[in-house]
Design an enzyme around this catalytic site. Structure first.
Site, PDB file in Angstrom:
ATOM      1  N   LEU A  67      15.211 -26.698 -13.756  1.00 27.96           N
ATOM      2  CA  LEU A  67      16.450 -26.175 -13.213  1.00 27.96           C
ATOM      3  C   LEU A  67      16.680 -24.763 -13.698  1.00 27.96           C
ATOM      4  O   LEU A  67      16.471 -24.464 -14.854  1.00 27.96           O
ATOM      5  CB  LEU A  67      17.621 -27.059 -13.656  1.00 27.96           C
ATOM      6  CG  LEU A  67      17.454 -28.536 -13.315  1.00 27.96           C
ATOM      7  CD1 LEU A  67      18.553 -29.337 -13.972  1.00 27.96           C
ATOM      8  CD2 LEU A  67      17.464 -28.726 -11.840  1.00 27.96           C
ATOM      9  N   TYR A  68      17.126 -23.896 -12.780  1.00 27.03           N
ATOM     10  CA  TYR A  68      17.501 -22.550 -13.224  1.00 27.03           C
ATOM     11  C   TYR A  68      18.768 -22.687 -14.032  1.00 27.03           C
ATOM     12  O   TYR A  68      19.664 -23.397 -13.613  1.00 27.03           O
ATOM     13  CB  TYR A  68      17.766 -21.654 -12.008  1.00 27.03           C
ATOM     14  CG  TYR A  68      16.531 -20.986 -11.460  1.00 27.03           C
ATOM     15  CD1 TYR A  68      15.283 -21.528 -11.612  1.00 27.03           C
ATOM     16  CD2 TYR A  68      16.631 -19.792 -10.773  1.00 27.03           C
ATOM     17  CE1 TYR A  68      14.163 -20.908 -11.081  1.00 27.03           C
ATOM     18  CE2 TYR A  68      15.525 -19.166 -10.248  1.00 27.03           C
ATOM     19  CZ  TYR A  68      14.288 -19.728 -10.402  1.00 27.03           C
ATOM     20  OH  TYR A  68      13.196 -19.106  -9.884  1.00 27.03           O
ATOM     21  N   PRO A  69      18.892 -22.088 -15.157  1.00 26.38           N
ATOM     22  CA  PRO A  69      17.964 -21.157 -15.758  1.00 26.38           C
ATOM     23  C   PRO A  69      16.771 -21.836 -16.415  1.00 26.38           C
ATOM     24  O   PRO A  69      16.738 -23.040 -16.558  1.00 26.38           O
ATOM     25  CB  PRO A  69      18.824 -20.457 -16.807  1.00 26.38           C
ATOM     26  CG  PRO A  69      19.814 -21.489 -17.224  1.00 26.38           C
ATOM     27  CD  PRO A  69      20.109 -22.274 -15.973  1.00 26.38           C
TER      28      PRO A  69
END
Length: 174
Positions: free
Chosen positions: A92-94
């Site tokens: 998942l970003y970040p």
């Protein structure tokens, strides 16, 4: 134009490709009317490796110097993509991935966008591809798929996190 004025009124110099000493170039994106800089700012470290202030400083620097496009995502691979793919994980970003920071990148971008002319920024994001392990990204899915329902939910959630009413470029993140 390459030279733009910020609210402070100071003029900026365009980015120059160090290898060939040429100014940053722009290209038409496919058959759209978007004129995109050859360099796009990736934001996967915003919210974990970079604070909100640092993220805003990076965005300001890039856009002050002629970059007009930024790229984010609802999900991405971690710093060890081979291991992630082998294990079927989607990060998942970040980056590095943590469930509790998912979406923080978009929130930092959203707070920066409030002080910008949205029509001057090309905003790209990604919908997560097939995943059996990242179903928590959706409200009612056991498996993420690239289908109408998943794309619609991904886009709606991205728009909400980003605080905008449109995305310029939607990509599939495999």
């Amino acid at each position: 134009t390459l030279l733009r004025r910020r609210k402070t009124g100071s003029s900026v110099k365009p980015l120059v490709c160090a290898a060939i000493n040429n100014p940053l170039q722009y290209r038409k994106l496919g058959d759209s009317d978007l004129n995109i800089s050859e360099i796009t700012l990736g934001t996967m470290t915003f919210g974990e490796q970079n604070t909100e202030k640092e993220s805003h400083d990076i965005l300001n620097y890039a856009f002050d110097n002629g970059i007009n496009a930024l790229d984010t995502a609802e999900a991405g691979l971690s710093s060890n993509p081979l291991e992630d793919v082998t294990n079927g994980h989607v990060g998942l970003y970040p980056i590095p991935m943590k469930k509790e920071t998912q979406g923080k990148t978009d929130l930092y971008i959203a707070s920066w966008l409030k002080s910008q002319s949205r029509d001057k920024i090309i905003l790209a994001t990604k919908v997560c591809g097939y995943s059996e392990r990242a179903s928590y990204l959706r409200d009612n899915a056991d498996i993420l798929r690239v289908d109408t329902a998943n794309i619609k939910e991904s886009v709606e959630k991205s728009l909400n996190r980003l605080g905008t009413d449109y995305i310029d470029l939607l990509q599939i993140h495999w």
